[in-house]
Motif scaffolding. Structure first.
Motif, mmCIF file in Angstrom:
data_model
loop_
_atom_site.group_PDB
_atom_site.id
_atom_site.type_symbol
_atom_site.label_atom_id
_atom_site.label_comp_id
_atom_site.label_asym_id
_atom_site.label_seq_id
_atom_site.Cartn_x
_atom_site.Cartn_y
_atom_site.Cartn_z
ATOM 1 N N SER A 20 0.829 -1.208 0.000
ATOM 2 C CA SER A 20 0.000 0.000 0.000
ATOM 3 C C SER A 20 0.865 1.260 0.000
ATOM 4 N N LEU A 21 2.162 1.098 0.313
ATOM 5 C CA LEU A 21 3.086 2.240 0.274
ATOM 6 C C LEU A 21 3.315 2.732 -1.144
ATOM 7 N N VAL A 82 11.216 0.173 7.637
ATOM 8 C CA VAL A 82 11.920 1.313 7.031
ATOM 9 C C VAL A 82 11.008 2.040 6.044
ATOM 10 N N GLY A 83 10.316 1.296 5.182
ATOM 11 C CA GLY A 83 9.410 1.911 4.216
ATOM 12 C C GLY A 83 8.273 2.644 4.887
ATOM 13 N N SER A 84 7.729 2.073 5.963
ATOM 14 C CA SER A 84 6.651 2.721 6.712
ATOM 15 C C SER A 84 7.099 4.067 7.264
ATOM 16 N N THR A 85 8.304 4.100 7.804
ATOM 17 C CA THR A 85 8.837 5.348 8.379
ATOM 18 C C THR A 85 9.103 6.391 7.295
ATOM 19 N N LEU A 86 9.706 5.969 6.196
ATOM 20 C CA LEU A 86 10.024 6.903 5.117
ATOM 21 C C LEU A 86 8.771 7.464 4.455
ATOM 22 N N LEU A 88 6.149 8.398 5.882
ATOM 23 C CA LEU A 88 5.659 9.501 6.711
ATOM 24 C C LEU A 88 6.361 10.818 6.397
ATOM 25 N N CYS A 89 7.488 10.751 5.671
ATOM 26 C CA CYS A 89 8.204 11.980 5.312
ATOM 27 C C CYS A 89 7.355 12.897 4.426
ATOM 28 N N ILE A 90 6.348 12.348 3.757
ATOM 29 C CA ILE A 90 5.454 13.180 2.946
ATOM 30 C C ILE A 90 4.758 14.225 3.805
ATOM 31 N N LEU A 91 4.607 13.952 5.094
ATOM 32 C CA LEU A 91 3.872 14.857 5.983
ATOM 33 C C LEU A 91 4.679 16.088 6.385
ATOM 34 N N LEU A 92 5.975 16.103 6.129
ATOM 35 C CA LEU A 92 6.807 17.233 6.548
ATOM 36 C C LEU A 92 6.354 18.517 5.864
ATOM 37 N N PRO A 93 6.089 19.580 6.616
ATOM 38 C CA PRO A 93 5.500 20.801 6.032
ATOM 39 C C PRO A 93 6.416 21.544 5.068
ATOM 40 N N GLU A 94 7.735 21.368 5.194
ATOM 41 C CA GLU A 94 8.674 22.110 4.339
ATOM 42 C C GLU A 94 8.986 21.386 3.040
ATOM 43 N N ALA A 102 12.882 12.545 -3.339
ATOM 44 C CA ALA A 102 13.885 11.816 -2.567
ATOM 45 C C ALA A 102 13.233 10.812 -1.620
ATOM 46 N N SER A 103 12.204 11.250 -0.903
ATOM 47 C CA SER A 103 11.554 10.348 0.058
ATOM 48 C C SER A 103 10.836 9.209 -0.644
ATOM 49 N N ARG A 104 10.199 9.499 -1.784
ATOM 50 C CA ARG A 104 9.508 8.437 -2.514
ATOM 51 C C ARG A 104 10.510 7.441 -3.127
ATOM 52 N N SER A 105 11.687 7.930 -3.506
ATOM 53 C CA SER A 105 12.730 7.033 -4.014
ATOM 54 C C SER A 105 13.167 6.045 -2.934
ATOM 55 N N LEU A 106 13.307 6.544 -1.715
ATOM 56 C CA LEU A 106 13.721 5.676 -0.613
ATOM 57 C C LEU A 106 12.626 4.679 -0.248
#
Length: 390
Positions: A20-21, A82-86, A88-94, A102-106
């Motif tokens: 689902s990621l 690791v994928g679950s944590t990465l 969540l990087c989409i939520l970063l406001p900046e 970069a986050s989607r690549s990881l």
């Protein structure tokens, strides 16, 4: 066999949760465009980013034969967390386009230890009936890919961030479930030493090459279709002034992509009666025809158009478990995990070119006609399976 069924159910469920990621960002693309000031081409870039990460990950895993040397269940768990944590990087406001890419690549890199490793685990448990087992497993991948659209459709009252949090939670649960409940399979033969030439040895077998080449043709079409399903719905709704279709695009995207899970299960079952090659060819031909007649379908009624997309979604992925079965069956036993991983890697590399081709064409040509280029893949796959061998 009765003892194997719960194992298959667990593997399928874990695969569904973790994959689902894959399209989590696609399901909330409209919100991402608005919140982070992105252009419409971000759809292709973010989808490609996941593919690139997956390719790099699978290349590294294949080169070092990771899934053949390390416990597949442990590897699956690590990559799921690791994928679950990465994700969540989409939520970063900046965030901006670069950071999102970069986050989607990881995330894509972590999926290299989920999808092909899940197939490796299934192959370690099911020496007989592998086609049917992989039918369920790839069906889980399809539903997992479609599930973010489902969450998006039915959480309209909540922030788009709920989709991202939900998919991350699912991935973590899936990884833990498989690690706790599924030990290494009885047919696993671990590779005891590092052999950097294993990839080249695998491709020396003609039957393996033929199976892999059919898979490559299939992959040219598959992810390009999945990535642009929302765009197809929007194009049709705009042409015919049907806002009800665009307003419910998340629901339709889930149904059109998700119905492929039924196609995978059905093809896996029918392959035992009709044979792998024939079943894969029927699927390739059916989806290839859909590519060729797609321009005419934009001129039809909503019922015909949506029914056509549902049929396309059913057939476009139905050959995936069949080709994966053929790859696994024709690979050297000690390199089965490496074989599945490298073929996945090369197939997803091919999908990048088709996605970016459509991403370019949709900006410069009438969007109704660009999807015929996806027929290149099915045509090449059929040629490799039949004409070239003859």
């Amino acid at each position: 066999m009765s003892q194997q069924r719960p194992v298959l159910t667990i593997i399928v469920t874990a695969q569904f949760c973790c994959t689902s990621l894959w399209f989590a960002s696609n399901a909330v693309m409209g919100a991402l465009l608005l919140d982070f000031g992105l252009e419409s081409t971000a759809l292709g870039h973010l989808t490609t980013a996941v593919q690139v990460g997956f390719i790099v990950g699978t290349l590294m895993f294949a080169l070092f034969a990771v899934s053949d040397r390390v416990s597949p269940s442990k590897l699956f768990l690590i990559c799921a967390i690791v994928g679950s944590t990465l994700n969540l990087c989409i939520l970063l406001p900046e965030n901006n386009l670069s950071s999102l890419v970069a986050s989607r690549s990881l995330v894509g890199f972590s999926l290299a230890g989920i999808y092909p490793v899940g197939m490796k685990i299934a192959a370690d448990y099911f020496e007989k009936g592998l086609g049917k087992s992989l039918g369920f497993l790839v069906g889980a991948l399809v539903l997992g890919t479609a599930f973010p659209h489902f969450i998006s459709a039915f959480t309209t009252g909540l922030a788009w961030k709920s989709v991202i949090i939900g998919t991350s939670a699912l991935a973590a649960i899936g990884g833990l479930m498989l690690w706790i409940l599924v030990p290494d399979g009885p047919y696993r033969k671990a590779s005891q030493k590092l052999d950097l030439s294993a990839i080249f040895k695998i491709f020396q077998k003609p039957t393996f090459r033929t199976a892999a080449q059919g898979y490559f043709g299939h992959m040219w079409e598959l992810y390009a279709f999945w990535a642009f399903v929302p765009a197809m719905l929007t194009i049709y709704a705009t042409l015919h002034n049907y806002p009800s279709i665009s307003d419910r695009s998340a629901v339709w995207s889930f149904l059109i992509i998700g119905i492929g899970g039924i196609g995978c299960v059905a093809s896996g079952m029918f392959s035992e009666k009709w044979g792998n090659k024939r079943m894969a060819s029927i699927s390739l031909a059916s989806s290839g025809i859909c590519c060729l007649i797609s321009p005419f379908l934009f001129m039809t009624s909503p019922a015909i158009f949506l029914g056509f997309l549902l049929f396309w979604g059913l057939t476009v992925v139905a050959d995936s478990p069949i080709f994966s079965t053929m790859v696994a069956q024709n690979a050297p036993l000690q390199y089965k995990g490496t074989a599945l991983t490298i073929v996945n890697s090369m197939g997803y590399a091919i999908s990048i070119f088709s996605i970016q081709l459509l991403n370019h064409l949709i900006l410069t040509y009438d969007a109704r006609y660009i999807f015929v280029f996806m027929a290149i893949g099915p045509a090449a796959g059929l040629w490799k399976q039949w004409i070239r061998r003859r």
